[in-house]
Scaffold this active site. Structure first.
Site, PDB file in Angstrom:
ATOM      1  N   HIS A   1      64.821  64.439  -9.046  1.00 41.46           N
ATOM      2  CA  HIS A   1      64.853  63.703  -7.602  1.00 41.46           C
ATOM      3  C   HIS A   1      64.733  64.749  -6.554  1.00 41.46           C
ATOM      4  O   HIS A   1      65.436  65.914  -6.508  1.00 41.46           O
ATOM      5  CB  HIS A   1      66.524  63.300  -7.643  1.00 41.46           C
ATOM      6  CG  HIS A   1      66.775  63.005  -6.306  1.00 41.46           C
ATOM      7  ND1 HIS A   1      66.312  61.697  -5.765  1.00 41.46           N
ATOM      8  CD2 HIS A   1      67.302  63.526  -5.261  1.00 41.46           C
ATOM      9  CE1 HIS A   1      66.679  61.619  -4.480  1.00 41.46           C
ATOM     10  NE2 HIS A   1      67.332  62.756  -4.212  1.00 41.46           N
TER      11      HIS A   1
ATOM     12  N   ASN B   1      61.060  60.710 -14.739  1.00 38.62           N
ATOM     13  CA  ASN B   1      60.092  61.420 -14.018  1.00 38.62           C
ATOM     14  C   ASN B   1      60.562  62.925 -13.502  1.00 38.62           C
ATOM     15  O   ASN B   1      60.103  63.303 -12.498  1.00 38.62           O
ATOM     16  CB  ASN B   1      59.326  60.674 -12.753  1.00 38.62           C
ATOM     17  CG  ASN B   1      60.646  60.185 -11.985  1.00 38.62           C
ATOM     18  OD1 ASN B   1      61.883  60.763 -11.919  1.00 38.62           O
ATOM     19  ND2 ASN B   1      60.643  59.472 -11.014  1.00 38.62           N
TER      20      ASN B   1
ATOM     21  N   TYR C   1      71.688  56.118  -5.263  1.00 34.62           N
ATOM     22  CA  TYR C   1      70.819  55.286  -5.471  1.00 34.62           C
ATOM     23  C   TYR C   1      71.098  53.867  -4.936  1.00 34.62           C
ATOM     24  O   TYR C   1      70.803  52.843  -5.539  1.00 34.62           O
ATOM     25  CB  TYR C   1      70.487  54.847  -7.158  1.00 34.62           C
ATOM     26  CG  TYR C   1      69.506  56.226  -7.818  1.00 34.62           C
ATOM     27  CD1 TYR C   1      68.456  56.685  -6.891  1.00 34.62           C
ATOM     28  CD2 TYR C   1      69.854  56.588  -8.776  1.00 34.62           C
ATOM     29  CE1 TYR C   1      67.692  57.802  -7.527  1.00 34.62           C
ATOM     30  CE2 TYR C   1      69.209  57.848  -9.284  1.00 34.62           C
ATOM     31  CZ  TYR C   1      67.980  58.182  -8.638  1.00 34.62           C
ATOM     32  OH  TYR C   1      67.521  59.311  -9.261  1.00 34.62           O
TER      33      TYR C   1
ATOM     34  N   LYS D   1      66.578  66.252 -13.470  1.00 37.24           N
ATOM     35  CA  LYS D   1      67.352  64.901 -14.464  1.00 37.24           C
ATOM     36  C   LYS D   1      67.534  65.229 -15.723  1.00 37.24           C
ATOM     37  O   LYS D   1      66.699  66.211 -16.346  1.00 37.24           O
ATOM     38  CB  LYS D   1      66.357  63.739 -13.989  1.00 37.24           C
ATOM     39  CG  LYS D   1      66.213  63.335 -12.565  1.00 37.24           C
ATOM     40  CD  LYS D   1      65.203  62.217 -12.474  1.00 37.24           C
ATOM     41  CE  LYS D   1      65.233  61.618 -11.178  1.00 37.24           C
ATOM     42  NZ  LYS D   1      64.475  60.406 -10.932  1.00 37.24           N
TER      43      LYS D   1
ATOM     44  N   GLU E   1      72.390  64.168   1.155  1.00 35.82           N
ATOM     45  CA  GLU E   1      72.402  64.411  -0.336  1.00 35.82           C
ATOM     46  C   GLU E   1      73.247  65.499  -0.543  1.00 35.82           C
ATOM     47  O   GLU E   1      73.793  65.791  -1.609  1.00 35.82           O
ATOM     48  CB  GLU E   1      71.363  64.026  -0.947  1.00 35.82           C
ATOM     49  CG  GLU E   1      70.808  62.553  -0.878  1.00 35.82           C
ATOM     50  CD  GLU E   1      69.244  62.541  -1.007  1.00 35.82           C
ATOM     51  OE1 GLU E   1      68.705  63.456  -1.467  1.00 35.82           O
ATOM     52  OE2 GLU E   1      69.092  61.229  -1.349  1.00 35.82           O
TER      53      GLU E   1
HETATM   54  N1  UDP Z   1      62.670  53.992 -10.565  1.00 42.40           N
HETATM   55  C1  UDP Z   1      62.543  53.440 -11.853  1.00 42.40           C
HETATM   56  N2  UDP Z   1      61.583  52.173 -11.626  1.00 42.40           N
HETATM   57  C2  UDP Z   1      60.870  51.968 -10.691  1.00 42.40           C
HETATM   58  C3  UDP Z   1      61.001  52.885  -9.477  1.00 42.40           C
HETATM   59  C4  UDP Z   1      61.999  53.952  -9.531  1.00 42.40           C
HETATM   60  O1  UDP Z   1      63.191  53.638 -12.844  1.00 42.40           O
HETATM   61  O2  UDP Z   1      60.315  51.090 -10.542  1.00 42.40           O
HETATM   62  C5  UDP Z   1      63.430  55.427 -10.522  1.00 42.40           C
HETATM   63  C6  UDP Z   1      62.828  56.632 -10.800  1.00 42.40           C
HETATM   64  O3  UDP Z   1      63.573  57.432 -11.705  1.00 42.40           O
HETATM   65  C7  UDP Z   1      62.976  57.243  -9.429  1.00 42.40           C
HETATM   66  C8  UDP Z   1      64.060  56.891  -8.903  1.00 42.40           C
HETATM   67  O4  UDP Z   1      64.318  55.421  -9.624  1.00 42.40           O
HETATM   68  O5  UDP Z   1      62.749  58.615  -9.232  1.00 42.40           O
HETATM   69  C9  UDP Z   1      64.504  56.558  -7.339  1.00 42.40           C
HETATM   70  O6  UDP Z   1      63.481  55.581  -6.903  1.00 42.40           O
HETATM   71  P1  UDP Z   1      62.823  56.253  -5.456  1.00 42.40           P
HETATM   72  O7  UDP Z   1      61.759  54.987  -5.220  1.00 42.40           O
HETATM   73  O8  UDP Z   1      63.590  56.533  -4.580  1.00 42.40           O
HETATM   74  O9  UDP Z   1      61.682  57.322  -5.773  1.00 42.40           O
HETATM   75  P2  UDP Z   1      61.391  58.852  -5.786  1.00 42.40           P
HETATM   76  O10 UDP Z   1      62.062  59.206  -4.394  1.00 42.40           O
HETATM   77  O11 UDP Z   1      62.251  59.508  -6.989  1.00 42.40           O
HETATM   78  O12 UDP Z   1      59.976  59.268  -5.911  1.00 42.40           O
HETATM   79 MG    MG Z   2      63.810  58.468  -3.311  1.00 46.43          MG
END
Ligand code: UDP
Ligand code: MG
Length: 153
Positions: A115, A112, A49, A9, A126
């Site tokens: 992805h 974080n 997303y 990212k 994806e």
């Molecule tokens: N995210 C965020 N706030 C939240 C939860 C998720 O900004 O409360 C963002 C974060 O960058 C995350 C992405 O949205 O990696 C996708 O969310 P997901 O639940 O799919 O988490 P991941 O699979 O990336 O762990």
């Molecule tokens: Mg995810």
């Protein structure tokens, strides 16, 4: 062998952590089968997303993901989807286990670093979202005999 989709990212690119994080995937034994730098736009982010489109943090997340180019990777290996998710760690960098990538380098829920596809079904979708046919390569790594046992290859 399974393939999975990774995005390094904007925070990863901006903080100069690309090499360090790629190194972790390589050292694990995962094979890089595709890689490119791209600047994400609203159209692809709405798809990528879609499960978060209704969340209050979605506009901020979309802006963050457009803040600079990202690096898209396809990694291949035995159970690659699950293995990569374990290496990456929990969504929040504050809660991710120490030793995981997010646990070691992130203190944010949004920023974080990475992805990673969460299921083999989503990995297929994806990979097609970010790579055209011909951009994912099929080749043998010379160390394969020392990374896997015969019945794992
Ligand atoms: N995210 C965020 N706030 C939240 C939860 C998720 O900004 O409360 C963002 C974060 O960058 C995350 C992405 O949205 O990696 C996708 O969310 P997901 O639940 O799919 O988490 P991941 O699979 O990336 O762990
Ligand atoms: Mg995810």
């Amino acid at each position: 062998m399974q393939k999975t989709l990774i995005l390094l990212k904007p925070d990863c690119v901006q903080r100069s952590l690309v090499g360090e994080i790629m190194n972790r995937f390589e050292r694990k034994g995962l094979k890089i089968v595709a890689m490119k730098m791209i600047h994400l736009d609203d159209e692809v982010l709405k798809d990528h997303y879609a499960h978060l489109a209704d969340k209050p943090f979605f506009p901020g997340l979309a802006n963050f993901m457009k803040a600079s180019p990202v690096i898209a990777l396809a990694l291949e290996g035995h159970s690659a989807v699950e293995v990569v998710r374990t290496l990456v760690g929990a969504t929040s960098g504050r809660k991710a286990d120490v030793g995981s990538i997010r646990g070691d380098y992130s203190i944010s829920v949004s920023a974080n670093l990475i992805h990673a596809s969460d299921t083999p079904e989503n990995a297929e979708i994806e990979l097609k979202r970010f790579f055209k046919e011909g951009e994912i390569f099929n080749y043998q790594r010379v160390d394969v005999d020392f990374i896997y046992a015969d019945d794992e290859k």
